[in-house]
Design an enzyme around this catalytic site. Structure first.
Site, PDB file in Angstrom:
ATOM      1  CG  ASP A  89     -35.797 -22.735  73.659  1.00  0.00           C
ATOM      2  OD1 ASP A  89     -36.097 -23.953  73.600  1.00  0.00           O
ATOM      3  OD2 ASP A  89     -34.977 -22.283  74.478  1.00  0.00           O
ATOM      4  CG  HIS A 102     -30.856 -22.669  71.868  1.00  0.00           C
ATOM      5  ND1 HIS A 102     -31.961 -23.494  71.839  1.00  0.00           N
ATOM      6  CD2 HIS A 102     -30.614 -22.406  73.183  1.00  0.00           C
ATOM      7  CE1 HIS A 102     -32.374 -23.717  73.077  1.00  0.00           C
ATOM      8  NE2 HIS A 102     -31.573 -23.066  73.906  1.00  0.00           N
ATOM      9  CE1 TYR A 150     -36.224 -20.116  76.798  1.00  0.00           C
ATOM     10  CE2 TYR A 150     -36.603 -18.194  78.186  1.00  0.00           C
ATOM     11  CZ  TYR A 150     -35.903 -19.342  77.907  1.00  0.00           C
ATOM     12  OH  TYR A 150     -34.864 -19.739  78.732  1.00  0.00           O
TER      13      TYR A 150
END
Length: 262
Positions: free
Chosen positions: A150, A253, A107
């Site tokens: 991500d 998302h 992330y």
């Protein structure tokens, strides 16, 4: 044995436990990597996911922010984590499958709103995080590795709804795109999603700010699946589950999938 892996910024695993359960039930990936869990590991609803068949998990968490987890039907062992850019954030965790494949779940910091490290320290943290990733992968020279997560950067012109309009917007600025490219090169990673879907607009994130995200369709491809060259050829069937962005109280998302015949 083929396995399917999915990556999803869930934006609070406790708040969206039901959505994770829906994905695990309806789509049944063998492995699901979650980001932005926003909970310590002992507060994540891992038992509920285990009851659905995801009895293996490695995770790192912290209260209210960040947090990454790898849920798996397949046996995995904890392969550690790294505090990139020494931020003290739970932004990386790795797991190893029995076939020797290592999965890295990332992330990357979002970087705030102003693409200038002097005016916006968060942007500097993002660039430093990517630089640290580059150095680590250059030293490690990973093999049999899959990187998902991500990454908070949409690198290609067709990864955003308007390349020209987003050139000065964090997540698509030239310096971020260059840094992500260097990170990919350092680990010799192949962008599996674009290997499978080489042409056309493709998004995995749509802002909450849009009154009708689907109609406006001003998306960005921030979520990625990469693999080292030794296993990239075994990947196929990449897709974005766009419908998940329209579920009740959704994450901003959508999950991204890929299958590996390994």
């Amino acid at each position: 044995m083929p396995f399917t892996i999915a990556t999803w910024n869930i934006n609070s695993v406790r708040l969206r436990e039901g959505l994770v359960a829906k994905l695990l039930t309806d789509e049944a990936p063998d492995i699901l990597c979650l980001q932005e869990c926003k909970a310590p590991v002992d507060k994540m609803p891992l038992q509920a996911f285990a009851a659905l068949g995801y009895t293996h998990c490695v995770a790192r968490g912290q209260k209210g922010y960040n947090g990454v987890a790898i849920l798996s039907k397949l046996p995995i062992e904890d392969a550690g984590d790294r505090d990139f850019a020494t931020l003290g954030h739970a932004r990386h965790v790795a797991a190893r499958l029995e076939n020797g494949v290592t999965i890295h779940n990332f992330y990357v910091p979002a970087g705030g709103d102003i693409p200038d490290r002097e005016q916006n320290p968060k942007f500097g943290q993002k660039l430093d995080f990517l630089t640290d990733m580059q150095h680590w992968f250059a030293a490690e020279r990973p093999h049999k590795a899959i990187l998902v997560g991500d990454l908070n950067i949409a690198p290609r012109e067709d990864d955003v709804w308007s390349h020209k309009q987003l050139l000065k917007i964090v997540s698509h600025t030239p310096i971020e795109v260059e840094q992500l490219g260097r990170t990919q090169e350092a680990g010799r990673f192949v962008d599996i999603t674009r290997q499978d879907i080489p042409q056309g607009l493709l998004y995995s994130w749509w802002s909450y700010r849009a009154a009708d995200w689907d109609a406006a369709d001003k998306g960005r491809r921030l979520d990625h699946v990469w693999a080292t060259p030794d296993i990239a050829g075994a990947a196929h069937s990449s897709r974005v589950l766009r419908d998940a962005r329209g579920w009740e109280q959704p994450s901003d998302h959508a999950p991204v999938f890929a299958t590996f015949d390994l």
